[in-house]
Design a protein around this motif. Sequence first.
Motif, PDB file in Angstrom:
ATOM      1  N   SER A 555      78.760  64.126  27.942  1.00 48.88           N
ATOM      2  CA  SER A 555      79.123  62.860  28.581  1.00 48.88           C
ATOM      3  C   SER A 555      80.325  63.002  29.499  1.00 48.88           C
ATOM      4  CB  SER A 555      79.399  61.788  27.525  1.00 48.88           C
ATOM      5  OG  SER A 555      80.521  62.137  26.734  1.00 48.88           O
ATOM      6  N   LYS A 560      74.886  59.353  31.859  1.00 50.45           N
ATOM      7  CA  LYS A 560      73.473  59.562  32.158  1.00 50.45           C
ATOM      8  C   LYS A 560      73.118  61.039  32.312  1.00 50.45           C
ATOM      9  CE  LYS A 560      72.917  55.065  34.424  1.00 50.45           C
ATOM     10  NZ  LYS A 560      72.513  54.346  35.666  1.00 50.45           N
ATOM     11  N   LEU A 562      72.991  63.479  30.148  1.00 47.88           N
ATOM     12  CA  LEU A 562      72.084  63.986  29.115  1.00 47.88           C
ATOM     13  C   LEU A 562      70.639  63.648  29.426  1.00 47.88           C
ATOM     14  CD1 LEU A 562      71.491  65.203  26.306  1.00 47.88           C
ATOM     15  CD2 LEU A 562      71.970  62.951  25.326  1.00 47.88           C
ATOM     16  N   SER A 563      70.377  62.376  29.764  1.00 48.01           N
ATOM     17  CA  SER A 563      68.992  61.923  29.948  1.00 48.01           C
ATOM     18  C   SER A 563      68.428  62.252  31.330  1.00 48.01           C
ATOM     19  CB  SER A 563      68.897  60.415  29.696  1.00 48.01           C
ATOM     20  OG  SER A 563      69.733  59.712  30.587  1.00 48.01           O
ATOM     21  N   GLN A 564      69.300  62.319  32.345  1.00 47.78           N
ATOM     22  CA  GLN A 564      68.803  62.490  33.717  1.00 47.78           C
ATOM     23  C   GLN A 564      68.939  63.917  34.251  1.00 47.78           C
ATOM     24  OE1 GLN A 564      70.506  59.514  36.289  1.00 47.78           O
ATOM     25  NE2 GLN A 564      69.640  57.808  35.134  1.00 47.78           N
ATOM     26  N   LEU A 567      68.417  67.172  29.677  1.00 44.69           N
ATOM     27  CA  LEU A 567      67.094  67.250  29.031  1.00 44.69           C
ATOM     28  C   LEU A 567      65.967  67.529  30.019  1.00 44.69           C
ATOM     29  CD1 LEU A 567      67.340  64.466  26.305  1.00 44.69           C
ATOM     30  CD2 LEU A 567      67.345  66.937  25.978  1.00 44.69           C
TER      31      LEU A 567
END
Length: 578
Positions: A555, A560, A562-564, A567
């Motif tokens: 973070s 965002k 991590l998700s964008q 991963l």
Amino acid sequence: MVRRLWEEHNLPVYVLTDSIPEDEIVIVRNPLDNVVKIAPIGEILGHYFTGKGKERIILPLEVPSWNPNTGNIEWRLIGYAYRHKIKEKILKIYTDQRGIIRTTKAHSLFVFRKGKVLVVPAKEIKVGDYIIVANRIPQVGNNLQKIYLAEAIHYTLSPDERASFKLEKNNCLAGINDIPLDKLREYKWVVDENGRRLPNEIIINEEVSWLLGLITANGVFHQDKCISIVLKDPRKEVLERAKKLLVKKFNITCIQVDEGEKKTSLLIESKGFYVLLSWMGLNKKIEERRIPEVIVNSPSNVILAYIEGLIEDNMNEDGNIMYTTRNNVLAKQVFNLLLTLGLPVTLTLDKGRCIIEFSKKTLGVSGNTSRYFEAKKVAQYLSTKALSLSSTGKGTVLVHKIKETAFPCTLFKDHDGLGDVSAVRVENIEEEDYDGYVYDFAVPGNESFVGGFGIVYHNSDPYGFYIYSVYKSGSISLSYESERLATPGACFIGVAPSDIKKYKLPPQAIIKAKDTDIKRAKELLRYPWFKSKAWKRELKLFLKTQKKVEIEGLSTHGFKFLSQKYLPDKLEHKEWID
């Protein structure tokens, strides 16, 4: 269950086990405004969650956390908080002088065994073990707090109820309903329906704090908006001090009522004062009262004045300070505030009563609270009078036996003076049926937080690789069931040691490995399911750099990331470890 979710539904799986009940006390600080709360964890965190069964959220909050490298309790940012609902038996661990620790069976505590501090799941703790507890907590506030009666009236009463109050400035009166909220602080006086003028701005100094403590312990709130301070066998100086302060600080004259049987009441007939105390939560029943937040965030001398008022009716003839209450939350708040002052405190549980005691004579204190010893002086006193201190080699943690004192033994680690933690003995362990939410923090770095009567809780299990291996291959201790319980299709995505350099994670996201982390990594290299080149590469890199990062560290590149970014990259390039 994990295997079924993976096989039949193709669902992602996470498991939450380490938790404390929602009514257990924790201490948190908002670093944006430095406001500290000491309250049940469910009250502090509950409104952040959406109401789902299992949730994990990132919060900008700090908690007192034990740093085993220095021996100090320090403020540390939490990585995240999580909550889930359970209906199962939890443990009640009875300790000597620190009350009862209530926790799920999987939640870990720091235990002193055979000369070492170990992280032990609650279900493996035994009678005779020694639990690590805070001996001192970082100081909370530095500045005097202010409250405004006009704001209390605005937020507590309906428009019709507050219409009877007026505000005065420069000899001009205005109805409180006619004044914008952001202008309420500009007025000097609040005028009630009887024409009595009360100060609008109230500075929470030692005098006001002492009076609030007296009311917290002895105040009775009546339906006709009157308040009685009921004292049993009161000393004359206490009555006179309370009456003078009501006039000096609030422009209120009270009525003294002698009720017989060594009981005296001070009757306060002021709707404005009633509203002010109600706004601070003091109008609740004795068993539901809390320490006002303005007291918690006040300087040490103001906190001590509050505690002096709280125990004025509980002073022993031998000079010991004793506060007795059946209000478990209030008792824990008082106890933790005393820890912020560095005062040595003892706790006794007796048939539902919490008895908090420390010696006024020992601290060299007279009736003036400003003469209480500061935390440093208390530590100096203990180091010369109460403990047998010695020093050993670098990095050694010692327990020192007590000499003629009831206070717990103290742990410290190669630094001057006393450490911030103590070890208390486990006296008994019971089970309790529990149905409700449980919570936990993740605190990167120290992996701990303080709650209850100064209990040092361990947070989530830091051994991510090991946890992964249990889900994939099964538990060694349940090897006879592994074929049925394991999830062999599981793959590890991260965060891996190589990700630190690859994703240019900054220093504040990186955590220095502990001895237990290094020991675990060496163990994993011997496991047959960690023999692949990819696993050997990651584990050897970890042992070489002795650095790790938790997923919250991502973070630092934005919430965002991590998700964008992270991963999607891992999945697109198939950068997982099988």
